[in-house]
Design a protein around this motif. Sequence first.
Motif, PDB file in Angstrom:
ATOM      1  N   ASN A 260       0.824  -1.226   0.000  1.00  0.00           N
ATOM      2  CA  ASN A 260       0.000   0.000   0.000  1.00  0.00           C
ATOM      3  C   ASN A 260       0.854   1.270   0.000  1.00  0.00           C
ATOM      4  O   ASN A 260       0.345   2.378  -0.032  1.00  0.00           O
ATOM      5  CB  ASN A 260      -0.931   0.003   1.235  1.00  0.00           C
ATOM      6  CG  ASN A 260      -1.842  -1.231   1.231  1.00  0.00           C
ATOM      7  OD1 ASN A 260      -2.379  -1.581   0.182  1.00  0.00           O
ATOM      8  ND2 ASN A 260      -1.924  -1.921   2.364  1.00  0.00           N
ATOM      9  N   ASP A 261       2.169   1.044   0.065  1.00  0.00           N
ATOM     10  CA  ASP A 261       3.063   2.212   0.068  1.00  0.00           C
ATOM     11  C   ASP A 261       3.788   2.269  -1.282  1.00  0.00           C
ATOM     12  O   ASP A 261       4.448   1.303  -1.665  1.00  0.00           O
ATOM     13  CB  ASP A 261       4.087   2.066   1.220  1.00  0.00           C
ATOM     14  CG  ASP A 261       4.934   3.320   1.370  1.00  0.00           C
ATOM     15  OD1 ASP A 261       5.392   3.586   2.502  1.00  0.00           O
ATOM     16  OD2 ASP A 261       5.139   4.025   0.350  1.00  0.00           O
ATOM     17  N   PRO A 262       3.620   3.372  -2.028  1.00  0.00           N
ATOM     18  CA  PRO A 262       4.249   3.442  -3.355  1.00  0.00           C
ATOM     19  C   PRO A 262       5.776   3.526  -3.299  1.00  0.00           C
ATOM     20  O   PRO A 262       6.438   3.411  -4.317  1.00  0.00           O
ATOM     21  CB  PRO A 262       3.663   4.730  -3.959  1.00  0.00           C
ATOM     22  CG  PRO A 262       3.240   5.550  -2.790  1.00  0.00           C
ATOM     23  CD  PRO A 262       2.857   4.583  -1.702  1.00  0.00           C
ATOM     24  N   PHE A 263       6.328   3.685  -2.078  1.00  0.00           N
ATOM     25  CA  PHE A 263       7.785   3.827  -1.967  1.00  0.00           C
ATOM     26  C   PHE A 263       8.507   2.585  -2.473  1.00  0.00           C
ATOM     27  O   PHE A 263       8.100   1.459  -2.175  1.00  0.00           O
ATOM     28  CB  PHE A 263       8.188   4.056  -0.505  1.00  0.00           C
ATOM     29  CG  PHE A 263       9.683   4.035  -0.291  1.00  0.00           C
ATOM     30  CD1 PHE A 263      10.322   2.894   0.217  1.00  0.00           C
ATOM     31  CD2 PHE A 263      10.461   5.123  -0.651  1.00  0.00           C
ATOM     32  CE1 PHE A 263      11.699   2.857   0.390  1.00  0.00           C
ATOM     33  CE2 PHE A 263      11.840   5.092  -0.485  1.00  0.00           C
ATOM     34  CZ  PHE A 263      12.467   3.962   0.040  1.00  0.00           C
ATOM     35  N   ARG A 264       9.542   2.801  -3.293  1.00  0.00           N
ATOM     36  CA  ARG A 264      10.400   1.698  -3.730  1.00  0.00           C
ATOM     37  C   ARG A 264      11.837   2.052  -3.403  1.00  0.00           C
ATOM     38  O   ARG A 264      12.189   3.239  -3.357  1.00  0.00           O
ATOM     39  CB  ARG A 264      10.270   1.504  -5.248  1.00  0.00           C
ATOM     40  CG  ARG A 264       8.977   0.852  -5.640  1.00  0.00           C
ATOM     41  CD  ARG A 264       9.144   0.185  -6.970  1.00  0.00           C
ATOM     42  NE  ARG A 264       8.091  -0.758  -7.272  1.00  0.00           N
ATOM     43  CZ  ARG A 264       7.943  -1.295  -8.477  1.00  0.00           C
ATOM     44  NH1 ARG A 264       8.755  -0.956  -9.428  1.00  0.00           N
ATOM     45  NH2 ARG A 264       6.992  -2.165  -8.715  1.00  0.00           N
ATOM     46  N   LEU A 265      12.654   1.025  -3.189  1.00  0.00           N
ATOM     47  CA  LEU A 265      14.069   1.273  -2.946  1.00  0.00           C
ATOM     48  C   LEU A 265      14.712   1.639  -4.274  1.00  0.00           C
ATOM     49  O   LEU A 265      14.870   0.793  -5.158  1.00  0.00           O
ATOM     50  CB  LEU A 265      14.736   0.014  -2.380  1.00  0.00           C
ATOM     51  CG  LEU A 265      14.329  -0.398  -0.956  1.00  0.00           C
ATOM     52  CD1 LEU A 265      15.068  -1.658  -0.553  1.00  0.00           C
ATOM     53  CD2 LEU A 265      14.609   0.728   0.035  1.00  0.00           C
ATOM     54  N   MET A 266      15.099   2.905  -4.434  1.00  0.00           N
ATOM     55  CA  MET A 266      15.703   3.330  -5.699  1.00  0.00           C
ATOM     56  C   MET A 266      17.099   2.741  -5.817  1.00  0.00           C
ATOM     57  O   MET A 266      17.838   2.675  -4.840  1.00  0.00           O
ATOM     58  CB  MET A 266      15.750   4.860  -5.765  1.00  0.00           C
ATOM     59  CG  MET A 266      14.386   5.515  -5.635  1.00  0.00           C
ATOM     60  SD  MET A 266      13.122   4.711  -6.642  1.00  0.00           S
ATOM     61  CE  MET A 266      13.490   5.379  -8.227  1.00  0.00           C
ATOM     62  N   GLY A 267      17.431   2.275  -7.023  1.00  0.00           N
ATOM     63  CA  GLY A 267      18.722   1.610  -7.198  1.00  0.00           C
ATOM     64  C   GLY A 267      18.633   0.122  -6.941  1.00  0.00           C
ATOM     65  O   GLY A 267      19.629  -0.593  -6.996  1.00  0.00           O
ATOM     66  N   PHE A 268      17.379  -0.351  -6.667  1.00  0.00           N
ATOM     67  CA  PHE A 268      17.173  -1.792  -6.449  1.00  0.00           C
ATOM     68  C   PHE A 268      16.204  -2.350  -7.479  1.00  0.00           C
ATOM     69  O   PHE A 268      15.290  -1.648  -7.921  1.00  0.00           O
ATOM     70  CB  PHE A 268      16.574  -2.010  -5.055  1.00  0.00           C
ATOM     71  CG  PHE A 268      17.565  -2.506  -4.046  1.00  0.00           C
ATOM     72  CD1 PHE A 268      18.449  -1.617  -3.425  1.00  0.00           C
ATOM     73  CD2 PHE A 268      17.651  -3.853  -3.737  1.00  0.00           C
ATOM     74  CE1 PHE A 268      19.375  -2.061  -2.508  1.00  0.00           C
ATOM     75  CE2 PHE A 268      18.575  -4.305  -2.807  1.00  0.00           C
ATOM     76  CZ  PHE A 268      19.449  -3.396  -2.191  1.00  0.00           C
ATOM     77  N   GLY A 269      16.395  -3.577  -7.828  1.00  0.00           N
ATOM     78  CA  GLY A 269      15.490  -4.257  -8.756  1.00  0.00           C
ATOM     79  C   GLY A 269      15.855  -3.980 -10.194  1.00  0.00           C
ATOM     80  O   GLY A 269      16.592  -3.049 -10.495  1.00  0.00           O
ATOM     81  N   HIS A 270      15.343  -4.794 -11.091  1.00  0.00           N
ATOM     82  CA  HIS A 270      15.681  -4.636 -12.516  1.00  0.00           C
ATOM     83  C   HIS A 270      14.708  -5.444 -13.357  1.00  0.00           C
ATOM     84  O   HIS A 270      14.233  -6.491 -12.948  1.00  0.00           O
ATOM     85  CB  HIS A 270      17.120  -5.129 -12.785  1.00  0.00           C
ATOM     86  CG  HIS A 270      17.687  -4.576 -14.042  1.00  0.00           C
ATOM     87  ND1 HIS A 270      17.478  -5.171 -15.250  1.00  0.00           N
ATOM     88  CD2 HIS A 270      18.407  -3.466 -14.280  1.00  0.00           C
ATOM     89  CE1 HIS A 270      18.068  -4.465 -16.194  1.00  0.00           C
ATOM     90  NE2 HIS A 270      18.640  -3.413 -15.639  1.00  0.00           N
ATOM     91  N   ARG A 271      14.416  -4.941 -14.570  1.00  0.00           N
ATOM     92  CA  ARG A 271      13.524  -5.650 -15.487  1.00  0.00           C
ATOM     93  C   ARG A 271      14.146  -6.984 -15.903  1.00  0.00           C
ATOM     94  O   ARG A 271      13.441  -7.925 -16.219  1.00  0.00           O
ATOM     95  CB  ARG A 271      13.270  -4.813 -16.744  1.00  0.00           C
ATOM     96  CG  ARG A 271      12.456  -3.585 -16.588  1.00  0.00           C
ATOM     97  CD  ARG A 271      11.043  -3.871 -16.074  1.00  0.00           C
ATOM     98  NE  ARG A 271      10.099  -4.320 -17.083  1.00  0.00           N
ATOM     99  CZ  ARG A 271       9.367  -5.411 -16.980  1.00  0.00           C
ATOM    100  NH1 ARG A 271       9.490  -6.214 -15.952  1.00  0.00           N
ATOM    101  NH2 ARG A 271       8.502  -5.749 -17.904  1.00  0.00           N
TER     102      ARG A 271
END
Length: 392
Positions: A260-271
Amino acid sequence: QTGMFTYDPGFTSTASCQSAITYIDGGEGILLHRGYPIDQLAEKARFLEVAYLLLHGDLPKQDEFEEFRHNITYHTMVHEQLAQFFRGFRRDAHPMAVMTGVVGALSAFYHDSTDITDPQQRLIASHRLIAKMPTIAAMAYKYSVGQPFVYPRNDLSYTGNFLNMTFSVPAEEYEVNPIIENAMRRIFILHADHEQNASTSTVRLAGSSGANPFACIASGIACLWGPAHGGANEAALNMLREIGESKNVKQYVDRAKDKNDPFRLMGFGHRVYKNYDPRAKVMQQTAEEVLKELNISDPVLDVARELEHIALNDDYFIEKKLYPNVDFYSGIILSAIGFPTEMFTALFALARTTGWVAQWNEMISDPEQKIGRPRQLYVGATQRDYVPLEDR
Ligand code: SDX
C-alpha cells in the motif's frame, strides 16, 4: 547456434529485434559487450576502446584506435550558435531538460551527416554525437552554476576533457586527478550500453522511421530521464540521504515491502537482472576506492552498505529477486567527485549515447529493417453507432 549461445526460436519470434552488441543473462548476472565481460572492460579498457567495440564489433588495433580517437577528438567543439540555446533556459532548469533540448537542436546544424542511407554520413553523425555529448553535458553544468563555458582540449583523454570542461575555471589551473579520471572512465564504461532497455528501444523506434539521428538520440535522453530508468541514480542518492543513518534503514525496507506504500528502494530491482547487476559490483568497489583515495567519509556509503545487507537477507527481496542495480552506488561516487545530484542522469545519458549510437547504426544498416510498429491487445468497446448530442 553462434559461439556459446543457442537461441530459442520462440524467443526470437517475440523479441523486438536481433542484435549482436550486448548480451545479458539476467539470471546469472552476466553482461557481455561483443563477447567481452563488463568487469574486464571496466578494469582495463579506455572508454573510446569500448565505444569503438560497441560501434564496430571488435576492439580496435592501435592504428584503428588512433584514427577513431582523432575522429572523436576533432568533433568535440559545438557550433557557437548552439551555445545560444542554453541562454533560453532558466539557470535552475534540470540538466536533462537542457540536454533533451540542446541535443535535439543539433538536428538543425549538421545537414552534411543526416543522409542515413549513406554509411559514411551515419558514421560522421555517430562520431559527432559521441564527441559532443561531454561538451554539452559540461555546458549544462556550467550554465547551471553561472560559470563560463570551457572549450574542449585535444590534449586530454575523453574523460579528462570532460572533467576539465566541467570543473576548470579561467581563474586558475585545473589538474585532472587521475583517481577521479579513472573512476569516471569506469562509470562511463558501465553505462555505455545495456541491450534493449527503455531508452535504447526509444532510439531504435524513433530511428526506424528514418528520423534525424540527433533527434533520435534526444528521444533516448527524454526516456532515460524517468526515475524508473536512468533517473534512478539521482533518486537513489536522494533516498540514501533521506534515510540519513543506518539505524533508519529497516523502516525504509519495510515501507518498500508494503504493497500500500508506493515507496520503492531506488537503485534496487531490474527488469532483466534477477541476480546481482554485474555493474553494481564494479560500482561498489569504485565507490569504496574513490572515497578512500579522496579521503572522504560519506555517511551515505554506510547507509548504502547497511541497506544492501538488510535487503539481501530479507525474504521479500530474496523471493522477488531484487538486487542493487547500476544506479545504487553511482551517485555516491559522483557526489564525492563534486557533481550535484541533478547532473547524475546527464552523465548516464553522456555515456549511454555510445550504446544508443551503436544500436541505431546496427538497426539502420540492416537492409531488412522496417519501421517499428509495436502491437496492442485491444480491450476497448465493440463497434457501436453514433448518438447525436441532443439524444445522449
Ligand atoms: C535502469 O532495462 C535496463 O537495462 C535499464 C538499465 C540500463 O542500463 O539501461 O539497467 C538502467 O533503469 C536500472 C533500473 C533503475 N531503476 C530503479 O532503480 C528504480 C527502482 N526499481 C524499480 O522501480 C523496479 O525494480 C524496476 C522499474 C527497475 C523494475 O520494475 P519491475 O519490472 O516491476 O520489477 P519486477 O517485475 O522485477 O518486480 C518484482 C516485484 C514487484 O512486486 P509484485 O508486483 O511481484 O508484488 O518486486 C517489486 C515489484 O513491485 N519491486 C520492488 C522494487 N523493484 C521491484 N519493490 C521494492 N523496491 C524496488 N526497488
